[in-house]
Write a protein that holds these residues in place. Structure first.
Motif, PDB file in Angstrom:
ATOM      1  N   GLU A   1      -0.596  -8.319  -8.046  1.00 19.26           N
ATOM      2  CA  GLU A   1      -0.003  -7.105  -8.616  1.00 19.26           C
ATOM      3  C   GLU A   1      -0.962  -5.923  -8.518  1.00 19.26           C
ATOM      4  O   GLU A   1      -0.537  -4.795  -8.265  1.00 19.26           O
ATOM      5  N   ARG A   2      -2.241  -6.165  -8.713  1.00 18.76           N
ATOM      6  CA  ARG A   2      -3.229  -5.085  -8.578  1.00 18.76           C
ATOM      7  C   ARG A   2      -3.255  -4.558  -7.149  1.00 18.76           C
ATOM      8  O   ARG A   2      -3.334  -3.363  -6.918  1.00 18.76           O
ATOM      9  N   ARG A   3      -3.222  -5.474  -6.174  1.00 21.80           N
ATOM     10  CA  ARG A   3      -3.182  -5.047  -4.765  1.00 21.80           C
ATOM     11  C   ARG A   3      -1.912  -4.266  -4.462  1.00 21.80           C
ATOM     12  O   ARG A   3      -1.950  -3.220  -3.820  1.00 21.80           O
ATOM     13  N   ARG A   4      -0.770  -4.770  -4.941  1.00 18.72           N
ATOM     14  CA  ARG A   4       0.510  -4.104  -4.709  1.00 18.72           C
ATOM     15  C   ARG A   4       0.512  -2.710  -5.327  1.00 18.72           C
ATOM     16  O   ARG A   4       0.943  -1.740  -4.723  1.00 18.72           O
ATOM     17  N   GLU A   5      -0.021  -2.595  -6.555  1.00 21.58           N
ATOM     18  CA  GLU A   5      -0.091  -1.295  -7.221  1.00 21.58           C
ATOM     19  C   GLU A   5      -1.020  -0.345  -6.470  1.00 21.58           C
ATOM     20  O   GLU A   5      -0.720   0.836  -6.313  1.00 21.58           O
ATOM     21  N   ALA A   6      -2.148  -0.855  -5.992  1.00 25.14           N
ATOM     22  CA  ALA A   6      -3.090  -0.017  -5.245  1.00 25.14           C
ATOM     23  C   ALA A   6      -2.447   0.489  -3.961  1.00 25.14           C
ATOM     24  O   ALA A   6      -2.614   1.661  -3.596  1.00 25.14           O
ATOM     25  N   LEU A   7      -1.708  -0.355  -3.269  1.00 21.28           N
ATOM     26  CA  LEU A   7      -1.022   0.062  -2.046  1.00 21.28           C
ATOM     27  C   LEU A   7       0.043   1.115  -2.341  1.00 21.28           C
ATOM     28  O   LEU A   7       0.197   2.079  -1.606  1.00 21.28           O
ATOM     29  N   ALA A   8       0.769   0.921  -3.426  1.00 22.71           N
ATOM     30  CA  ALA A   8       1.854   1.843  -3.773  1.00 22.71           C
ATOM     31  C   ALA A   8       1.337   3.214  -4.209  1.00 22.71           C
ATOM     32  O   ALA A   8       1.972   4.231  -3.951  1.00 22.71           O
ATOM     33  N   THR A   9       0.173   3.223  -4.859  1.00 26.52           N
ATOM     34  CA  THR A   9      -0.358   4.488  -5.381  1.00 26.52           C
ATOM     35  C   THR A   9      -1.412   5.102  -4.469  1.00 26.52           C
ATOM     36  O   THR A   9      -1.864   6.219  -4.716  1.00 26.52           O
TER      37      THR A   9
ATOM     38  N   ASP B   1      -2.931 -19.701 -11.121  1.00 30.14           N
ATOM     39  CA  ASP B   1      -1.729 -19.029 -10.625  1.00 30.14           C
ATOM     40  C   ASP B   1      -1.501 -17.701 -11.336  1.00 30.14           C
ATOM     41  O   ASP B   1      -1.063 -16.728 -10.724  1.00 30.14           O
ATOM     42  N   VAL B   2      -1.847 -17.621 -12.613  1.00 28.28           N
ATOM     43  CA  VAL B   2      -1.717 -16.361 -13.348  1.00 28.28           C
ATOM     44  C   VAL B   2      -2.733 -15.357 -12.817  1.00 28.28           C
ATOM     45  O   VAL B   2      -2.398 -14.189 -12.571  1.00 28.28           O
ATOM     46  N   GLN B   3      -3.969 -15.786 -12.608  1.00 29.43           N
ATOM     47  CA  GLN B   3      -4.979 -14.884 -12.066  1.00 29.43           C
ATOM     48  C   GLN B   3      -4.597 -14.407 -10.672  1.00 29.43           C
ATOM     49  O   GLN B   3      -4.788 -13.235 -10.340  1.00 29.43           O
ATOM     50  N   ASN B   4      -4.034 -15.298  -9.864  1.00 26.52           N
ATOM     51  CA  ASN B   4      -3.595 -14.894  -8.520  1.00 26.52           C
ATOM     52  C   ASN B   4      -2.466 -13.881  -8.592  1.00 26.52           C
ATOM     53  O   ASN B   4      -2.427 -12.930  -7.804  1.00 26.52           O
ATOM     54  N   ARG B   5      -1.528 -14.048  -9.532  1.00 27.32           N
ATOM     55  CA  ARG B   5      -0.444 -13.066  -9.704  1.00 27.32           C
ATOM     56  C   ARG B   5      -0.996 -11.723 -10.144  1.00 27.32           C
ATOM     57  O   ARG B   5      -0.549 -10.675  -9.680  1.00 27.32           O
ATOM     58  N   ILE B   6      -1.979 -11.727 -11.041  1.00 25.03           N
ATOM     59  CA  ILE B   6      -2.597 -10.484 -11.495  1.00 25.03           C
ATOM     60  C   ILE B   6      -3.256  -9.776 -10.315  1.00 25.03           C
ATOM     61  O   ILE B   6      -3.077  -8.577 -10.117  1.00 25.03           O
ATOM     62  N   ARG B   7      -4.024 -10.519  -9.516  1.00 24.94           N
ATOM     63  CA  ARG B   7      -4.668  -9.920  -8.337  1.00 24.94           C
ATOM     64  C   ARG B   7      -3.629  -9.367  -7.364  1.00 24.94           C
ATOM     65  O   ARG B   7      -3.798  -8.292  -6.804  1.00 24.94           O
TER      66      ARG B   7
ATOM     67  N   PRO C   1     -11.214  -2.090  -6.200  1.00 23.69           N
ATOM     68  CA  PRO C   1     -12.600  -2.566  -6.088  1.00 23.69           C
ATOM     69  C   PRO C   1     -12.644  -4.062  -5.818  1.00 23.69           C
ATOM     70  O   PRO C   1     -11.761  -4.798  -6.240  1.00 23.69           O
ATOM     71  N   ALA C   2     -13.672  -4.499  -5.106  1.00 17.94           N
ATOM     72  CA  ALA C   2     -13.827  -5.922  -4.821  1.00 17.94           C
ATOM     73  C   ALA C   2     -14.108  -6.696  -6.104  1.00 17.94           C
ATOM     74  O   ALA C   2     -13.630  -7.797  -6.290  1.00 17.94           O
ATOM     75  N   ALA C   3     -14.885  -6.118  -6.989  1.00 14.70           N
ATOM     76  CA  ALA C   3     -15.204  -6.767  -8.256  1.00 14.70           C
ATOM     77  C   ALA C   3     -14.185  -6.358  -9.308  1.00 14.70           C
ATOM     78  O   ALA C   3     -13.504  -5.354  -9.176  1.00 14.70           O
ATOM     79  N   GLU C   4     -14.105  -7.162 -10.342  1.00 16.12           N
ATOM     80  CA  GLU C   4     -13.139  -6.899 -11.398  1.00 16.12           C
ATOM     81  C   GLU C   4     -13.832  -6.842 -12.751  1.00 16.12           C
ATOM     82  O   GLU C   4     -14.936  -7.313 -12.925  1.00 16.12           O
ATOM     83  N   GLY C   5     -13.118  -6.291 -13.732  1.00 10.57           N
ATOM     84  CA  GLY C   5     -13.587  -6.296 -15.103  1.00 10.57           C
ATOM     85  C   GLY C   5     -14.879  -5.536 -15.288  1.00 10.57           C
ATOM     86  O   GLY C   5     -15.021  -4.403 -14.856  1.00 10.57           O
TER      87      GLY C   5
END
Length: 179
Positions: A39-47, A31-37, A52-56
């Protein structure tokens, strides 16, 4: 950020190797990893940035990025992760096995390891983070640590931790992992 399972049953969060604290690296809860993903999507949409499909460690590497056959070993955790991902994408069990440290294994242990590795041939690796002790600010100077990978298969995403060992300038996955 690393999540460490401590000997007393508690968890600690740190930016250094869990071994330094006397603990063992533990995957972040799904659930924490899903929240991080999310938030990353939300931030990418906002900015307007692309996500990227891959992480880290894999975020900026092409999916087919792998050392050519016969060109030595993985000399960084990033290369080790890239080798593992490309070999898994090809479904090539022998190439996946190249990333593992086989030293000191009995025949029985090696057979068990090959059975585990064969299961990796049908899974996609979509993300990887390396957690290890560092020296002089160089994140790839570690003597070892944990490679935490996000795997995707028909059952959905899951996380697996692989112990990493550095030997003679080469990085290898240890046989202590379980998926």
């Amino acid at each position: 950020m690393a999540r460490c399972a401590m000997p007393d049953g508690t968890y600690a969060y740190t930016n250094v190797s869990c071994n330094r604290l006397g603990g063992r690296h533990a995957a972040l809860p799904a659930d924490v990893q899903n929240r991080i993903r999310s938030e990353r999507r939300r931030e990418a949409l906002a900015t307007g940035a692309s996500l990227p499909a891959a992480e880290g460690l894999l975020a900026s590497l092409p999916s087919e990025s792998r050392r050519p056959r016969g060109q030595g070993c993985a000399t960084s955790p990033r290369q080790l992760a890239a080798d593992l991902r490309a070999s898994m994408a090809q479904g090539d069990v022998n190439r996946i096995a190249e990333s593992f440290d086989w030293a000191g294994m009995s025949h029985g242990q090696a057979m068990q390891m090959m059975a585990r590795i064969q299961r990796l041939g049908g899974v996609s690796m979509v993300g990887a983070e390396f957690f290890g002790s560092t020296h002089a600010g160089d994140q790839y100077a570690s003597a070892g640590g944990t490679l935490q990978v996000t795997l995707q298969d028909r059952g959905g995403p899951r996380v697996a931790d692989f112990d990493v060992r550095r030997n003679a300038g080469c990085y290898f996955l240890q046989h202590t992992w379980a998926v």
